[in-house]
Structure formats: C-alpha cells, structure tokens
Design an enzyme around this catalytic site. Structure first.
Site, PDB file in Angstrom:
ATOM      1  NE  ARG A  49      -2.608  -1.123   3.611  1.00 28.62           N
ATOM      2  CZ  ARG A  49      -2.564  -2.287   4.246  1.00 28.62           C
ATOM      3  NH1 ARG A  49      -2.931  -3.397   3.611  1.00 28.62           N
ATOM      4  NH2 ARG A  49      -2.148  -2.374   5.488  1.00 28.62           N
ATOM      5  CD  GLU A  52     -17.722  11.467  -0.941  1.00 32.34           C
ATOM      6  OE1 GLU A  52     -16.777  11.462  -0.122  1.00 32.34           O
ATOM      7  OE2 GLU A  52     -17.769  10.716  -1.925  1.00 32.34           O
ATOM      8  CE  LYS A  59     -15.170  12.701  -3.284  1.00 31.59           C
ATOM      9  NZ  LYS A  59     -13.804  12.228  -3.016  1.00 31.59           N
TER      10      LYS A  59
END
Ligand code: 13P
Length: 346
Positions: free
Chosen positions: A46, A184, A226
């Site tokens: 990652r 969002e 968002k």
C-alpha cells in the site's frame, strides 16, 4: 475559528486546472482494488502504490491541489524514510484526511445506512492537524432502491436527515479545528433507477444538507462540496447524454448550493475514466455558475495507473505515465478545455 484561513484553503483546493486525489481507500477497499490486479494488500505494498502516485510529476505539481489520505497513510513513511505527508507538501499539494468510520446500517430504516465517526472526532481532528491535515472528508451514502419497489422504498427523509445531520456536525467540528470539511453526500449510481430519480434524490439530499450546515453554524466560505453527478443508475436501459448529465447537474446545484461555497469537487462513483472527465468538462464548457467545479476522484484518477502497475516495481514508469495522463486530462476538464482527441492521443 479563522474563517479567512479556511476560505484560503478551500479556494486552493479548487484552483482551476487542479483537483483532489482521493487516495483514502480504507484497508478493506484498497484490498479489493489490489485483488483486481492480483496483488496482496500488505502495509508495504500500500505504501509503494501510494508513494508512486505522490512522486508522480508533473501531475502532482500541476494538477493535484490536495490528497485525501487514510489514517494509515497519514502516519506512513516512504521507502527512504520521508513522510508521505512531506512528499505531498513538497509538490505544493495539501494533505487531507478521511475521518468518517464508514456507513453502518441505520436502525429502524431497513436498506439505509448512516455514516459513523462523530464520537471522539474533536480529539482525532486535533491530532490530524498536528500530522499536517488541512482538510478532511466525510462520506454519507444514499442508496436509491429498485424502481419497482414500493414498500421499503429508499432513501427515506429520515435516512437522508440522519446522514446530513452527521455531515453538519462533522463540518462544524472540522472548522473549529482549522480544517476545511469536504462534505460528501453520495447518491450511489449502481441500480436500475433513471436519471429523473437521481435528479430528485440528489436535490432532496443537497437541500437537507445545506439546511443542516446552516443549523450547525458551518461557514459556507470554508467548505468544499463533494457531490455525485446527476446520472442514471448503471443498470438503467435509458442512459442520458453528456449534455443532459451536465445540464441536470448544474441545475440541481444551482437550485441548492449557495454561491458562498467556493468550490464543488465531484466524486467519480464508478463512472469510467473518460466519462468522469468528459462530464466534468461539459459542465465547465457550459459555465455560468458561481462556484469552481473540479474533481475529487478516486477510481477515475487511479484505475489506469493501477492496471499499469500490477503490483510490480518494474511497471513504476508505466503507472506514473498513466497517472500523469489522467491528471492532465482532468485538469483540462476543470477548465472546460478537454477534448476526446487529446485523451485518446495520450
Ligand atoms: P471515487 O471517485 O472512486 O468515487 O472515490 C471518491 C471518493 O473519495 C469517494 O468517497
């Protein structure tokens, strides 16, 4: 609260030609992305993947205003010991942090979720500020039920309100901490519903959101919205044109989002790379709205790079080239200067 400082950060996040890289996949979600390239999701892999993205030039300097990080990543160092936060800052981009704890089933409302993470958030925000975060993200998930379903139809007003109330409380805590909240409310684009239904639900969700932001004392000059675009469900047989998506999205935003909001950075939500770019570009070509419209894409910025990388160090350059291209195309779309020919030529 220093509203001018928050406003300056929000304005920088939506600077024309730039947008936000959403690299805040939880450990579970990044695991699924790595499964698609048959790569095991380890701490080091990652790190390698995200370090590769954050070292990509000129994309990071020219087209990425901010990067949303996950808790693991904001504390992680690159292979040479530089913190990933410093890498992002060295390209002039702003580090941000996902602070919600995910969408959990909402009691009393079958088929709906509410995003958790408010408990202890004040202390977590103070720590993230120390670690370099200057903006945060909280994602509410709103799912539209099958159009044939009448009993148990979603979303309900109760489901929407639970989510927008949490967004309002999160946003107020962020501003208190000197952190710009990305708010969002994502209306999911999976499913069979048509574009009218997405339009209606998005409008209801955004109206509810701005009522909550007002009631919780959030200063709109210091947020970034968002949202999803107004599209049909992916399984709907009637798919709208790019013009219709752009016109409807602008209409919903004009009907619900006050002009004090500096900028709107869309999620890609499962749209194909080029689709997400093309729709954003179309809106900016139409113009005539008070806010900046740009991207805060996860998949639509990363997917081609992920497939080029395949988890292998020898594909580093190819992955960076793919990320450079998507960042450049979306940068052009944020100014309404993208063309299909340029995209294909890349
Ligand atoms: P997608 O662009 O892949 O939808 O991700 C953006 C995001 O951050 C969703 O919360």
């Amino acid at each position: 609260m220093d509203i001018q400082a928050l406003h300056d950060i929000a304005v920088a996040m939506v600077e024309p030609g730039k947008g936000i890289l959403a690299a805040d996949e939880s450990t579970g979600t990044i695991g699924k992305r790595f499964d698609s390239i048959k790569t095991e999701s380890t701490f080091e892999k990652r790190r390698d993947w995200r370090e590769m993205l954050f070292r990509t030039q000129p994309a990071m300097t020219n087209h990425i205003s901010g990067v949303i990080l996950y808790d693991e990543t904001i504390r992680q160092d690159a292979a040479d010991g530089t913190s990933l936060v410093s890498l992002i800052q060295s390209s002039g981009a702003i580090p941000g942090i996902k602070v919600d704890m995910g969408a959990k089933p909402l009691a009393g409302r079958p088929g709906e979720t509410v995003t958790e993470g408010l408990d202890g958030l004040r202390a977590r925000l103070a720590e993230y500020y120390e670690l370099g975060a200057r903006f945060a993200k909280w994602r509410a998930v709103i799912e539209i039920s099958h159009p044939d379903q009448y009993v148990g139809m979603t979303p309900t007003i109760g489901g929407i309100k639970a989510n927008t109330h949490a967004l309002g409380r999160y946003a107020a805590l962020c501003q208190e901490a000197g952190i710009v909240p990305i708010v969002e409310p994502e209306v999911l684009m999976g499913g069979h519903h048509n574009v009218d239904r997405c339009h209606e639900v998005t409008e209801t969700a955004l109206n509810s959101l701005f009522t909550e932001l007002y009631e919780q004392g959030v200063k709109l000059e210091g947020i970034v919205l968002k949202p999803n675009m107004v599209v049909a469900g992916q399984k709907c047989t009637m798919q709208p044109s790019r013009e219709e998506i752009a016109e409807r999205t602008i209409k919903v935003l004009k009907d619900t989002v006050p002009a004090a909001v500096p900028g709107i950075a869309f999620l890609s939500g499962g749209q194909k790379n080029e689709e997400a770019t093309r729709n954003l570009d179309m809106m900016n070509k139409i113009g005539g709205f008070p806010w900046k419209l740009t991207y805060s894409y996860g998949r639509a910025l990363q997917q081609s790079a992920l497939f080029a990388w395949k988890g292998k160090a020898e594909n580093y350059d190819a992955a960076q080239a793919a990320f450079n291209h998507r960042a450049k195309m979306n940068g052009l779309a944020s100014k309404g200067e993208w063309t299909e020919e340029m995209d294909k030529a890349g």
